[in-house]
Design a protein around this motif. Structure first.
Motif, PDB file in Angstrom:
ATOM      1  N   GLY A   1      12.560  -1.196  -4.522  1.00  0.00           N
ATOM      2  CA  GLY A   1      11.841  -0.569  -3.417  1.00  0.00           C
ATOM      3  C   GLY A   1      12.763  -0.193  -2.263  1.00  0.00           C
ATOM      4  O   GLY A   1      12.603   0.865  -1.642  1.00  0.00           O
ATOM      5  N   THR A   2      13.733  -1.041  -1.984  1.00  0.00           N
ATOM      6  CA  THR A   2      14.651  -0.763  -0.873  1.00  0.00           C
ATOM      7  C   THR A   2      15.417   0.528  -1.122  1.00  0.00           C
ATOM      8  O   THR A   2      15.496   1.405  -0.256  1.00  0.00           O
ATOM      9  N   GLU A   3      15.955   0.661  -2.326  1.00  0.00           N
ATOM     10  CA  GLU A   3      16.711   1.883  -2.618  1.00  0.00           C
ATOM     11  C   GLU A   3      15.790   3.104  -2.625  1.00  0.00           C
ATOM     12  O   GLU A   3      16.167   4.175  -2.135  1.00  0.00           O
TER      13      GLU A   3
ATOM     14  N   PHE B   1       8.337   2.667  -5.411  1.00  0.00           N
ATOM     15  CA  PHE B   1       7.778   1.588  -6.225  1.00  0.00           C
ATOM     16  C   PHE B   1       8.853   0.546  -6.538  1.00  0.00           C
ATOM     17  O   PHE B   1      10.041   0.863  -6.544  1.00  0.00           O
ATOM     18  N   SER B   2       8.400  -0.658  -6.879  1.00  0.00           N
ATOM     19  CA  SER B   2       9.329  -1.719  -7.279  1.00  0.00           C
ATOM     20  C   SER B   2       8.678  -2.545  -8.389  1.00  0.00           C
ATOM     21  O   SER B   2       7.472  -2.810  -8.345  1.00  0.00           O
ATOM     22  N   ALA B   3       9.485  -2.962  -9.370  1.00  0.00           N
ATOM     23  CA  ALA B   3       8.905  -3.645 -10.539  1.00  0.00           C
ATOM     24  C   ALA B   3       8.586  -5.114 -10.292  1.00  0.00           C
ATOM     25  O   ALA B   3       7.631  -5.653 -10.841  1.00  0.00           O
ATOM     26  N   HIS B   4       9.378  -5.775  -9.434  1.00  0.00           N
ATOM     27  CA  HIS B   4       9.237  -7.242  -9.383  1.00  0.00           C
ATOM     28  C   HIS B   4       7.985  -7.721  -8.650  1.00  0.00           C
ATOM     29  O   HIS B   4       7.690  -8.910  -8.647  1.00  0.00           O
ATOM     30  N   LYS B   5       7.249  -6.776  -8.038  1.00  0.00           N
ATOM     31  CA  LYS B   5       5.991  -7.177  -7.394  1.00  0.00           C
ATOM     32  C   LYS B   5       4.837  -7.171  -8.394  1.00  0.00           C
ATOM     33  O   LYS B   5       3.740  -7.601  -8.086  1.00  0.00           O
ATOM     34  N   ILE B   6       5.089  -6.609  -9.588  1.00  0.00           N
ATOM     35  CA  ILE B   6       4.002  -6.504 -10.577  1.00  0.00           C
ATOM     36  C   ILE B   6       4.392  -7.182 -11.898  1.00  0.00           C
ATOM     37  O   ILE B   6       4.069  -6.689 -12.979  1.00  0.00           O
TER      38      ILE B   6
ATOM     39  N   VAL C   1       5.546   7.759   1.068  1.00  0.00           N
ATOM     40  CA  VAL C   1       4.699   6.564   1.104  1.00  0.00           C
ATOM     41  C   VAL C   1       5.417   5.413   0.400  1.00  0.00           C
ATOM     42  O   VAL C   1       5.815   5.539  -0.761  1.00  0.00           O
ATOM     43  N   ASP C   2       5.575   4.302   1.105  1.00  0.00           N
ATOM     44  CA  ASP C   2       6.090   3.083   0.484  1.00  0.00           C
ATOM     45  C   ASP C   2       4.879   2.401  -0.170  1.00  0.00           C
ATOM     46  O   ASP C   2       4.025   1.836   0.513  1.00  0.00           O
ATOM     47  N   ALA C   3       4.825   2.496  -1.509  1.00  0.00           N
ATOM     48  CA  ALA C   3       3.667   1.931  -2.225  1.00  0.00           C
ATOM     49  C   ALA C   3       4.066   0.691  -3.014  1.00  0.00           C
ATOM     50  O   ALA C   3       3.450   0.364  -4.035  1.00  0.00           O
TER      51      ALA C   3
HETATM   52  C1  LIG Z   1       6.280  -2.883   1.322  1.00  0.00           C
HETATM   53  C2  LIG Z   1       7.619  -3.174   0.748  1.00  0.00           C
HETATM   54  N1  LIG Z   1       8.550  -2.198   0.720  1.00  0.00           N
HETATM   55  C3  LIG Z   1       9.763  -2.397   0.183  1.00  0.00           C
HETATM   56  C4  LIG Z   1      10.135  -3.607  -0.347  1.00  0.00           C
HETATM   57  C5  LIG Z   1      11.496  -3.786  -0.933  1.00  0.00           C
HETATM   58  O1  LIG Z   1      11.437  -3.780  -2.334  1.00  0.00           O
HETATM   59  P1  LIG Z   1      12.626  -4.424  -3.218  1.00  0.00           P
HETATM   60  O2  LIG Z   1      12.545  -5.897  -3.048  1.00  0.00           O
HETATM   61  O3  LIG Z   1      12.325  -3.984  -4.618  1.00  0.00           O
HETATM   62  O4  LIG Z   1      13.901  -3.845  -2.713  1.00  0.00           O
HETATM   63  C6  LIG Z   1       9.210  -4.659  -0.326  1.00  0.00           C
HETATM   64  C7  LIG Z   1       9.588  -6.003  -0.825  1.00  0.00           C
HETATM   65  O5  LIG Z   1       9.392  -6.993  -0.162  1.00  0.00           O
HETATM   66  C8  LIG Z   1       7.911  -4.439   0.227  1.00  0.00           C
HETATM   67  O6  LIG Z   1       6.996  -5.404   0.285  1.00  0.00           O
END
Ligand SMILES: Cc1ncc(COP(=O)(O)O)c(C=O)c1O
Length: 382
Positions: free
Chosen positions: A70-72, A197-202, A174-176
């Motif tokens: 998600g950060t990237e 999107f990010s995988a580790h939240k799901i 949108v940060d989803a």
């Molecule tokens: C809303 C939101 N955006 C971005 C991130 C960052 O995602 P990642 O941990 O995959 O870099 C997070 C993770 O805590 C998040 O909750």
């Protein structure tokens, strides 16, 4: 045994996701850019995963770029849009309650001469669409607003923001990351240009994410090197991660309805038990009362610091969080709760509980019991 109620931070990897990934480490380990058969095999794994995710998200496969998380994705969207559109203007609008992956990226852009407007939110964490309309300028090139907040769960009026952005020719990101798999998404029919999107939240692996890029959008890449991901994101593809991500999303979406029902039940159980035993004025729910991500429940226990509550819960084997970053041993007050202009009593005592697929009713009953004991112990000084 730990009762893990910090799924908004990260989730355990689903066993089926691990099963999907393992043979890729052992057998399909080729570099997806190599021309030999091992490379072609890895490439076809990536292709299948991309196709699956695109069909689950309602977009074209070419519109998904895999990233490291998600950060990237947030960095790629904001920095990439800023660079691509700088000749049109240098004004960006975002919100005070965004994740630091958005806020710090915007602060970095300020040092490069961009102007950023940080929108206010109300006590529930919602932006005001009128304020948004008022701050738009001819040189506004990007609006970045998260779908659902990671600390309090508040959902923003994403479609209305997107329609406004489209009507003005402004790109909309949108940060989803917290909304993925929880909220139904049909990307091609939404007025959204970029979505993270990010995988580790799901229940997917860590270190893999994706950015949705609408057809008409051309970002400047932020990583330079090979021509992977159609020259949009250089770097050898994380093939097992990509396959694991697509599997995790498939599982999450398949179970979305039952998960939503379950999360609602857990929330209600927790809040009802706490309010009944502690009194409703001693249990303050932070976030929007109706538009929220069901897995995130932020509660303040006025008079008991977040740090004390989290440490006491930890000693009882319960993992929860505050939205705050831990610096030099003390918790900083959350920028999200501060932006919501809640009283100091409320911001200093907030705890975030976030549920996942393994969270059970018994976990919630135990957690509520422990909280009541902790609160009574601290209040009565024993
Ligand atoms: C809303 C939101 N955006 C971005 C991130 C960052 O995602 P990642 O941990 O995959 O870099 C997070 C993770 O805590 C998040 O909750």
């Amino acid at each position: 045994m730990t009762i893990y109620l910090d799924h908004a931070a990260t989730t355990p990897v689903h066993p089926d996701v691990i099963q999907t990934m393992l043979p890729i480490y052992t057998h399909s380990y080729g570099n997806a850019s190599s021309t030999h058969s091992a490379g072609r095999e890895a490439r076809s794994v990536v292709q299948r995963a991309r196709d699956l995710m695109a069909s689950l998200l309602g977009c074209a496969a070419t519109q998904l770029v895999f990233t490291s998380g998600g950060t990237e994705s947030n960095n790629m969207a904001i920095l990439g849009a800023a660079a691509a559109r700088s000749s049109l203007g240098k004004h960006i609008i975002t919100v005070q309650t965004e994740h630091h992956a958005v806020l710090h990226t915007c602060q970095h852009l300020e040092k490069l001469g961009y102007e950023i407007t940080y929108l206010d939110v109300d006590n529930n964490g919602r932006i005001d669409l009128k304020q948004l309309e008022e701050v738009i300028r001819p040189e506004t090139i990007l609006i970045s607003v998260m779908y659902g907040n990671n600390e309090v769960g508040t959902i923003q009026p994403i479609v209305k923001i997107g329609e406004l952005a489209r009507s003005k020719g402004i790109w909309f990101h949108v940060d989803a990351v917290q909304a993925l798999g929880v909220i139904e998404l049909s990307l091609s029919s939404l007025p959204i240009d970029l979505m993270s999107f990010s995988a580790h939240k799901i229940q997917g692996p860590k270190g893999i994410g994706a950015l949705y890029i609408a057809k008409h959008i051309q970002l400047e890449p932020i990583l330079h090197g090979g021509s992977q991901e159609r020259k949009r994101r250089a770097g050898t593809e994380n093939v097992p991660g990509i396959a694991g991500f697509s599997k995790a999303l498939q599982i999450f979406i398949e179970h979305r309805y039952e998960m939503q029902q379950k999360m609602e039940k857990l929330r209600i159980e927790m809040v009802t038990r706490l309010q009944k035993q502690l009194g409703s004025e001693q249990v303050v729910i932070n976030g929007h009362p109706t538009d929220y991500l069901p897995h995130i429940l932020n509660i303040s226990f006025p008079g008991i610091s977040s740090e004390t509550m989290l440490m006491s819960l930890d000693m009882e084997g319960i993992a929860a969080a505050s939205g705050s970053a831990c610096t030099s041993g003390s918790l900083e007050v959350s920028h999200v709760l501060q932006a919501m202009k809640l009283s100091e009593q409320v911001t200093a005592s907030a705890v975030r509980f976030s549920f996942g697929s393994a969270s059970s009713l018994q976990d919630i009953v135990t957690c509520a019991e422990k909280i009541v004991t902790i609160v009574n112990r601290i209040r009565n000084n024993y």
